[in-house]
Write an enzyme that holds these catalytic residues in place. Sequence first.
Site, mmCIF file in Angstrom:
data_model
loop_
_atom_site.group_PDB
_atom_site.id
_atom_site.type_symbol
_atom_site.label_atom_id
_atom_site.label_comp_id
_atom_site.label_asym_id
_atom_site.label_seq_id
_atom_site.Cartn_x
_atom_site.Cartn_y
_atom_site.Cartn_z
ATOM 1 N N TRP A 198 -22.565 25.958 50.059
ATOM 2 C CA TRP A 198 -23.209 26.417 51.285
ATOM 3 C C TRP A 198 -22.517 27.709 51.704
ATOM 4 C CZ3 TRP A 198 -21.008 27.304 56.158
ATOM 5 C CH2 TRP A 198 -21.945 27.824 57.092
ATOM 6 N N GLU A 255 -27.262 24.362 49.277
ATOM 7 C CA GLU A 255 -27.677 23.888 50.602
ATOM 8 C C GLU A 255 -28.216 25.012 51.482
ATOM 9 O OE1 GLU A 255 -24.403 22.345 52.878
ATOM 10 O OE2 GLU A 255 -25.670 21.732 54.555
ATOM 11 N N LYS A 315 -30.130 26.564 55.115
ATOM 12 C CA LYS A 315 -29.967 26.421 56.558
ATOM 13 C C LYS A 315 -30.996 27.295 57.245
ATOM 14 C CE LYS A 315 -26.291 26.308 59.988
ATOM 15 N NZ LYS A 315 -24.853 26.311 60.206
ATOM 16 N N ASP A 350 -29.780 19.172 54.422
ATOM 17 C CA ASP A 350 -28.958 18.800 55.575
ATOM 18 C C ASP A 350 -29.914 18.514 56.730
ATOM 19 O OD1 ASP A 350 -27.495 19.118 58.100
ATOM 20 O OD2 ASP A 350 -25.818 19.839 56.891
ATOM 21 N N HIS A 378 -30.526 21.142 59.498
ATOM 22 C CA HIS A 378 -30.788 22.533 59.103
ATOM 23 C C HIS A 378 -32.246 22.965 59.118
ATOM 24 C CE1 HIS A 378 -26.688 23.352 56.971
ATOM 25 N NE2 HIS A 378 -26.559 22.934 58.208
ATOM 26 N N HIS A 437 -27.066 15.871 53.221
ATOM 27 C CA HIS A 437 -26.031 15.970 54.242
ATOM 28 C C HIS A 437 -26.639 15.320 55.475
ATOM 29 C CE1 HIS A 437 -23.076 19.367 52.946
ATOM 30 N NE2 HIS A 437 -23.017 18.309 52.190
ATOM 31 N N ASP A 472 -27.026 22.767 67.787
ATOM 32 C CA ASP A 472 -25.975 22.192 66.942
ATOM 33 C C ASP A 472 -26.556 21.318 65.849
ATOM 34 O OD1 ASP A 472 -23.306 21.459 66.140
ATOM 35 O OD2 ASP A 472 -23.759 19.500 66.995
ATOM 36 N N ASP A 497 -24.708 19.360 63.931
ATOM 37 C CA ASP A 497 -23.656 18.465 63.434
ATOM 38 C C ASP A 497 -23.210 17.364 64.391
ATOM 39 O OD1 ASP A 497 -23.165 20.003 60.903
ATOM 40 O OD2 ASP A 497 -22.787 21.575 62.368
ATOM 41 N N ASP A 548 -22.400 14.891 57.058
ATOM 42 C CA ASP A 548 -21.910 16.206 57.469
ATOM 43 C C ASP A 548 -22.073 16.380 58.970
ATOM 44 O OD1 ASP A 548 -21.059 18.755 57.745
ATOM 45 O OD2 ASP A 548 -22.794 19.704 56.807
#
Length: 420
Positions: free
Chosen positions: A187, A228, A230, A261, A264, A288, A296, A298, A328
């Site tokens: 990433w 990965e 995003k 992810d 993302h 992920h 955010d 995460d 993640d």
Amino acid sequence: MNDQKIIQAFQAAKERYAEIGVDVEKAVVELDKLPISLHCWQTDDVIGFENPDGNLTGGIQATGNYPGKAHTIDQVRADIDKAMSLIPGKHRVNLHAFYGDFGGKFVDRDQIEPKHFQSWIDWAKEKDYKLDFNCTCFSHDKSADGFTLSSPDPEIRNFWIEHVIRSRKIAEEMGRQLGSKCMHNIWIPDGSKDLTVNRLQYRQNLKDSLDKIFEYKTNDEYMKDCIESKLFGIGAESYTVGSHEFYMGYGVKNNVVVTLDSGHFHPTEVISDKISSLLLFLPEVMLHVSRGIRWDSDHVVILSDELQAIAQEITRANAIDRVHVGLDYFDASINRIGAYVVGVRATQKAFLQALLEPIIQLRAYEAKGQNFERLALLEEAKSMPWTDVYNYYCMQKGVIAGESYIANIEKYEQEVTSKR
Ligand code: RNT
Ligand code: ZN
């Protein structure tokens, strides 16, 4: 919860599930085969050991200042061990390159070697964990301009190409020594804050860099490459070089595993519905698992509709062996070990529910166009006694069932993390 009660509840659940044609024992065996890869970076808010005073950069941010974060390798390992002790089953640990055991010396990213990770491998061997790995292309001088593998400057690009090749070799060594394929994830933070006119050029650079990186052929049995995408990062809101389309294209063309992810994508776009498409064009998929909230990507994973949908898509596609489940997220505002346990348990619960689905009946309804019946049974399945099955699984594995693990983590906080 006492064992006797857990067993009684499990027996009742087993009978209830049998009524809808579901074999509970089989589901537990399947769940036990599902390794979840715990990201090491929840322990210390993504700082690593290269530069203890370093800042996290690259458009990602850990917010919060909860006391007790890990500062040393031993502390990271102790915290992961603690989390693992509260999670049933055998799992994996996902390391980032800047968590190497550098012995107090500065080792730049283009100098890292397997020897810097030997103590991690030894620890994993001792604890019976498997390892996954990530190159670290952020929090570094040479990523400060916002571009790494896609940089217009060939020197910067070559630095990161070297870093990623070295990381892939380290992953290969981890897989070889531990006898389990190590997933190596790439990433990069590359992107820009505002309108960008050379969008094609940066992507061309990234493509060329990846081509060079993959010229070094690894042994597939020991490691697998993943890429990965995003949507955006903080400070890189207008343009992300490694977008979903970019990596989808690259991955499918070059047979490189794509990492999805869950944080993302656009807030209403979900990764669950991407899994069955990717499975048709790629041999494997890496996840992920995260929880995006506004800007955010995460937040700590919880048992959300999307998490359940992810688990359902994988089990319905019979693809537990082809989809790698990694976590993640990094929340620095709550007890960090608690953050792990909440997220992993939620993930296991989602998979257990999916494995307990009355799938034969559901498929029969769907085939006949009985859509009310399908919807109703899906709703009923949600409130079947799957928690009794999860508690039983915990008990079977010698792990605290139910909410009592909260007090156990509080005790670790009092005795260990609060003293740091
Ligand atoms: C960042 C990506 C990436 C990182 C880790 C630390 O948005 O999700 O996976 O979280 O590499
Ligand atoms: Zn990620």
